[in-house]
Design a protein around this motif. Structure first.
Motif, PDB file in Angstrom:
ATOM      1  N   VAL A   1     -14.238 -50.194 -12.311  1.00 15.32           N
ATOM      2  CA  VAL A   1     -15.448 -51.001 -12.463  1.00 15.32           C
ATOM      3  C   VAL A   1     -15.100 -52.375 -13.025  1.00 15.32           C
ATOM      4  O   VAL A   1     -15.552 -53.400 -12.512  1.00 15.32           O
TER       5      VAL A   1
ATOM      6  N   ILE B   1     -15.738 -55.984 -11.216  1.00  8.72           N
ATOM      7  CA  ILE B   1     -16.561 -57.034 -11.844  1.00  8.72           C
ATOM      8  C   ILE B   1     -15.771 -58.332 -11.920  1.00  8.72           C
ATOM      9  O   ILE B   1     -16.264 -59.410 -11.567  1.00  8.72           O
ATOM     10  N   HIS B   2     -14.534 -58.249 -12.379  1.00  8.76           N
ATOM     11  CA  HIS B   2     -13.734 -59.462 -12.536  1.00  8.76           C
ATOM     12  C   HIS B   2     -13.330 -60.073 -11.202  1.00  8.76           C
ATOM     13  O   HIS B   2     -13.217 -61.292 -11.095  1.00  8.76           O
TER      14      HIS B   2
ATOM     15  N   ILE C   1     -17.277 -61.584  -9.552  1.00 10.99           N
ATOM     16  CA  ILE C   1     -18.286 -61.865 -10.568  1.00 10.99           C
ATOM     17  C   ILE C   1     -19.604 -62.320  -9.936  1.00 10.99           C
ATOM     18  O   ILE C   1     -20.668 -62.125 -10.499  1.00 10.99           O
TER      19      ILE C   1
ATOM     20  N   HIS D   1     -20.989 -61.068  -7.323  1.00 11.91           N
ATOM     21  CA  HIS D   1     -21.645 -59.953  -6.635  1.00 11.91           C
ATOM     22  C   HIS D   1     -22.943 -59.586  -7.362  1.00 11.91           C
ATOM     23  O   HIS D   1     -23.052 -59.746  -8.567  1.00 11.91           O
TER      24      HIS D   1
ATOM     25  N   TRP E   1     -24.386 -57.189  -8.972  1.00 10.24           N
ATOM     26  CA  TRP E   1     -24.106 -55.900  -9.592  1.00 10.24           C
ATOM     27  C   TRP E   1     -25.363 -55.264 -10.148  1.00 10.24           C
ATOM     28  O   TRP E   1     -26.187 -55.940 -10.744  1.00 10.24           O
TER      29      TRP E   1
ATOM     30  N   LEU F   1     -22.475 -49.925 -10.038  1.00  9.96           N
ATOM     31  CA  LEU F   1     -21.351 -49.760 -10.960  1.00  9.96           C
ATOM     32  C   LEU F   1     -21.053 -48.284 -11.186  1.00  9.96           C
ATOM     33  O   LEU F   1     -19.893 -47.865 -11.163  1.00  9.96           O
TER      34      LEU F   1
ATOM     35  N   PRO G   1     -23.188 -52.211 -19.687  1.00 17.00           N
ATOM     36  CA  PRO G   1     -22.534 -52.848 -18.538  1.00 17.00           C
ATOM     37  C   PRO G   1     -23.141 -54.192 -18.149  1.00 17.00           C
ATOM     38  O   PRO G   1     -22.407 -55.144 -17.899  1.00 17.00           O
TER      39      PRO G   1
ATOM     40  N   ILE H   1     -21.404 -57.954 -18.040  1.00 14.63           N
ATOM     41  CA  ILE H   1     -21.410 -58.837 -16.867  1.00 14.63           C
ATOM     42  C   ILE H   1     -21.967 -60.203 -17.253  1.00 14.63           C
ATOM     43  O   ILE H   1     -21.403 -61.237 -16.878  1.00 14.63           O
TER      44      ILE H   1
ATOM     45  N   TRP I   1     -19.337 -62.072 -19.252  1.00 22.75           N
ATOM     46  CA  TRP I   1     -18.240 -62.533 -18.410  1.00 22.75           C
ATOM     47  C   TRP I   1     -18.685 -63.703 -17.530  1.00 22.75           C
ATOM     48  O   TRP I   1     -17.961 -64.687 -17.374  1.00 22.75           O
ATOM     49  N   ARG I   2     -19.888 -63.608 -16.974  1.00 19.38           N
ATOM     50  CA  ARG I   2     -20.404 -64.710 -16.152  1.00 19.38           C
ATOM     51  C   ARG I   2     -20.518 -65.994 -16.969  1.00 19.38           C
ATOM     52  O   ARG I   2     -20.202 -67.075 -16.478  1.00 19.38           O
TER      53      ARG I   2
END
Length: 136
Positions: free
Chosen positions: A29, A33-34, A37, A39, A41, A46, A69, A73, A76-77
């Motif tokens: 997963v 994600i990485h 990014i 996508h 999600w 997931l 989760p 995300i 990270w974004r």
């Protein structure tokens, strides 16, 4: 006497993303994600990647990574967006596309909620110190 941290020679279980990467299902997963990014999600997608039920996946992700989760995300974004704004000088539309937001407006709204300022203000704040010293 209170003990803080591990004693010499004790192994400490990893936490956060490192622990997630050591978990076969969560690693799939995190890598997805990485890698994508931008996508769209969702929790069901997931959980499907992890071959787990949504509730089991959400619980395991939270326990292992330390946040839900979708919060991961978002974080990270925002990290990718910050880097793109500062280092790559992309337009807001380009950053929005890269990070999975449908428009500059959607990115700006999410960025303001998550970071506390707009992407433009963030970029400007980061540029001002460099301009004052003459470095870029």
């Amino acid at each position: 006497m209170k003990r803080f941290g591990p004693a010499a020679g004790e192994l400490v279980a990893p936490s956060g993303v490192l622990a997630g990467l050591q978990d076969r299902q969560l690693a799939l997963v995190l890598q997805a994600i990485h890698a994508e990014i931008n996508h769209n999600w969702t929790l069901p997608r997931l959980a499907g990647l992890a071959a787990m039920s949504r509730s089991a996946f959400a619980r395991r992700f939270q326990e292992t990574i330390g946040m839900p989760p979708m919060a991961y995300i978002l974080r990270w974004r925002m990290a990718v967006a910050k880097s793109a704004l500062i280092n790559e000088r992309l337009t807001l539309d380009e950053v929005a596309e890269r990070t999975g937001y449908g428009s500059a407006g959607a990115l700006s709204h999410a960025f303001l909620r998550a970071v506390g300022c707009t992407p433009s203000a963030f970029r400007q704040q980061r540029e001002e110190p460099a301009q004052e010293t003459g470095r870029y």
